[in-house]
Design a protein around this motif. Structure first.
Motif, short mmCIF file in Angstrom:
data_model
loop_
_atom_site.label_atom_id
_atom_site.label_comp_id
_atom_site.label_asym_id
_atom_site.label_seq_id
_atom_site.Cartn_x
_atom_site.Cartn_y
_atom_site.Cartn_z
N TRP A 175 0.80 -1.21 0.00
CA TRP A 175 0.00 0.00 0.00
C TRP A 175 0.84 1.27 0.00
O TRP A 175 0.39 2.33 -0.44
CB TRP A 175 -0.93 -0.01 1.21
CG TRP A 175 -0.24 -0.19 2.54
CD1 TRP A 175 0.01 -1.38 3.16
CD2 TRP A 175 0.28 0.83 3.40
NE1 TRP A 175 0.67 -1.16 4.36
CE2 TRP A 175 0.84 0.18 4.54
CE3 TRP A 175 0.33 2.22 3.34
CZ2 TRP A 175 1.44 0.89 5.58
CZ3 TRP A 175 0.91 2.93 4.37
CH2 TRP A 175 1.47 2.26 5.48
N ARG A 176 2.09 1.20 0.44
CA ARG A 176 2.96 2.38 0.50
C ARG A 176 3.29 2.95 -0.88
O ARG A 176 3.68 4.11 -1.00
CB ARG A 176 4.27 2.06 1.22
CG ARG A 176 4.17 1.91 2.72
CD ARG A 176 5.52 1.51 3.28
NE ARG A 176 5.54 1.43 4.73
CZ ARG A 176 5.12 0.40 5.44
NH1 ARG A 176 4.62 -0.66 4.80
NH2 ARG A 176 5.18 0.40 6.76
N TYR A 177 3.16 2.17 -1.94
CA TYR A 177 3.49 2.65 -3.28
C TYR A 177 2.70 3.92 -3.63
O TYR A 177 3.14 4.73 -4.45
CB TYR A 177 3.18 1.58 -4.33
CG TYR A 177 4.10 0.38 -4.32
CD1 TYR A 177 5.19 0.30 -3.46
CD2 TYR A 177 3.87 -0.70 -5.18
CE1 TYR A 177 6.03 -0.82 -3.46
CE2 TYR A 177 4.70 -1.81 -5.19
CZ TYR A 177 5.77 -1.87 -4.32
OH TYR A 177 6.60 -2.97 -4.33
N ALA A 178 1.53 4.09 -3.00
CA ALA A 178 0.69 5.26 -3.31
C ALA A 178 1.37 6.58 -2.96
O ALA A 178 1.04 7.62 -3.53
CB ALA A 178 -0.64 5.14 -2.54
N PHE A 179 2.34 6.56 -2.06
CA PHE A 179 3.01 7.79 -1.64
C PHE A 179 4.03 8.29 -2.66
O PHE A 179 4.62 9.35 -2.47
CB PHE A 179 3.69 7.58 -0.29
CG PHE A 179 2.73 7.38 0.85
CD1 PHE A 179 1.99 8.43 1.36
CD2 PHE A 179 2.55 6.12 1.42
CE1 PHE A 179 1.10 8.24 2.40
CE2 PHE A 179 1.67 5.92 2.46
CZ PHE A 179 0.93 6.99 2.96
N PHE A 180 4.26 7.56 -3.74
CA PHE A 180 5.27 7.96 -4.71
C PHE A 180 4.76 8.95 -5.75
O PHE A 180 5.54 9.59 -6.44
CB PHE A 180 5.83 6.73 -5.45
CG PHE A 180 6.56 5.75 -4.57
CD1 PHE A 180 7.07 6.14 -3.34
CD2 PHE A 180 6.72 4.43 -4.95
CE1 PHE A 180 7.74 5.25 -2.52
CE2 PHE A 180 7.39 3.52 -4.14
CZ PHE A 180 7.90 3.94 -2.92
N LEU A 181 3.44 9.09 -5.89
CA LEU A 181 2.88 9.88 -7.00
C LEU A 181 2.97 11.39 -6.79
O LEU A 181 3.18 12.14 -7.75
CB LEU A 181 1.42 9.48 -7.22
CG LEU A 181 0.68 10.20 -8.36
CD1 LEU A 181 1.35 9.91 -9.70
CD2 LEU A 181 -0.79 9.78 -8.38
N GLY A 182 2.84 11.86 -5.54
CA GLY A 182 2.74 13.29 -5.26
C GLY A 182 3.87 14.11 -5.85
O GLY A 182 3.64 15.13 -6.53
#
Length: 442
Positions: A175-182
């Motif tokens: 789930w941590r992969y979501a923090f890479f987009l910002g």
């Protein structure tokens, strides 16, 4: 006055600031979309989750006022873009770090990184609001800030879609992969804005306001009149805190944000533990309210330009109170979605009206300070909310008891009505003062 007469620089500024706001919203809302995964990985109880969200939310309130007062003094108007670049790129980079498992594999590491992200987000919000307000004529301020804030439900929706997709395709453990987009979105948007936001373009916008009969949001630097020494000694913060309108608005903001953050704190868990959805579906469907949130961001603030800020805040607050209380009546996934859409029409829309109200009451050299007071109140209320929700869930049976969620929804509805009551009181005070002035005039 027609929006067609608004200068193109205003529209460009709105578009860029909207994208930046999407980035801020996406990064901030991820913590709620990933709530079930976080609680399971770190084995958090409702009370522990509540205090975690409270700490992360309170951090949003800590630096906003002093840093925005500094930006009012040294970086207003076209200069705010230069102020925004290191601020937003900086906290999105820290957010990226929180997505690296080796750096966030313990609860305290993860929570510390998210608190650092919040410190930056809390400063960035009023800076962005002020930047938008300073590039638009006063006659269309409600529309401009509302359209700007329409980026928030878009960012919130994006956080749900991305988190759900990552859990589905890469597995719940990633789930941590979501923090890479910002940061991928932040760097190009901020770099363009620094290039575009120049003194010359701001002067062109200012002259266009005068040519089309609009009221410019602020004077150009070379046009500022001489200021008396006694006035210079007054800081933007002191002047702003003397405004009863800003203080009442801040009070309404504080109590109303208990509703929004309270909802975000418990709703993914409600979908997962009570409605019975899996982790991916709970993450995705917890953001359904943002669909009508986008429409509400355009409707309610634009209405406030026509019928007044306080009347609109009262109507929108009542809608919010009814919407959040309606979750007590849910019977399944269809009713959950319908009630989310009803609630969403007001859930995001009320915040730009609070900001527009503060901007209206503020002196032109104190707009960032006024908006930072609203932001501070916003997140003090937001810090109280998860503590209350965690306490109620724990007292009434924990994550898997429907009774605790029902009491949370009712409490949030009551808070929305308190916010409405404060605006009614302010309206009565203003009306009484106007009546007394008319009597003295006669």
């Amino acid at each position: 006055m027609s929006l067609k007469k608004v200068h193109k620089h205003s529209w460009v500024s709105l578009a860029v600031c909207w994208v930046i706001w999407v980035v801020i919203a996406y990064d901030r809302e991820l913590i709620f979309r990933a709530a079930n995964s976080i609680c399971e990985e770190f084995t958090l109880t409702p009370t522990e989750w509540g205090y975690t969200i409270a700490a992360i939310t309170l951090a949003l309130a800590l630096l906003g006022i002093p840093i925005n007062a500094f930006s009012d003094k040294h970086a207003s108007g076209w200069k705010r873009a230069l102020f925004q670049w290191p601020l937003i790129v900086g906290f999105t980079f820290i957010s990226l770090l929180s997505g690296i498992t080796s750096l966030s594999n313990s609860f305290y590491k993860f929570a510390s990184l998210r608190i650092l992200v919040s410190l930056g987000c809390g400063v960035a919000e009023p800076v962005g609001v002020s930047n938008t307000a300073e590039w638009w004529p006063k006659e269309h301020r409600g529309f401009a800030i509302g359209a700007h804030h329409a980026g928030y439900p878009v960012g919130a929706m994006l956080s749900g879609v991305v988190t759900a997709a990552i859990i589905y395709y890469f597995g719940p453990e990633n789930w941590r992969y979501a923090f890479f987009l910002g940061i991928m979105l932040a760097v190009p948007a901020l770099t363009f804005w620094v290039w575009y936001s120049t003194k010359q373009r701001y002067a062109e916008f200012h002259q266009s306001c005068l040519d089309n009969g609009f009221t410019p949001p602020m004077e150009l630097e070379q046009e500022k009149p001489a200021i008396a020494a006694s006035t210079v000694k007054q800081s933007p913060l002191k002047k702003t805190l003397r405004s009863r309108g800003i203080l009442f608005t801040a009070g309404s903001t504080l109590i109303t944000h208990v509703v929004y953050i309270g909802f975000l704190t418990i709703f993914p868990a409600y979908l997962y533990n009570i409605v019975g959805l899996d982790l991916a579906k709970a993450a995705g469907l917890s953001a359904v309210f943002t669909v009508t949130g986008i429409l509400g961001q355009l409707f309610w603030p634009t209405l406030s330009d026509k019928i007044g800020r306080r009347k609109t805040l009262i109507l929108c607050g009542i809608w919010m109170a009814i919407g959040i209380a309606s979750f007590c009546l849910t019977q399944g996934i269809v009713s959950v979605i319908i009630i989310q859409l009803v609630f969403g029409f007001s859930a995001n829309a009320i915040w730009p009206i609070f900001y527009a109200t503060a901007s209206d009451y503020a002196d032109q050299d104190s707009m960032g300070t006024a908006n930072s007071i609203i932001t501070c109140a916003l997140y003090v209320g937001g810090a109280i909310a998860p503590i209350l929700m965690g306490y109620l869930l724990t007292e009434f049976g924990g994550w898997h008891s429907a009774t605790g969620y029902t009491w949370c929804f009712l409490l949030m509805s009551a808070c929305a009505m308190v916010g409405v009551a404060l605006q009614i009181i302010l309206s009565l005070i203003v009306r009484n003062e106007e009546k007394q002035q008319r009597l003295l005039g006669n």
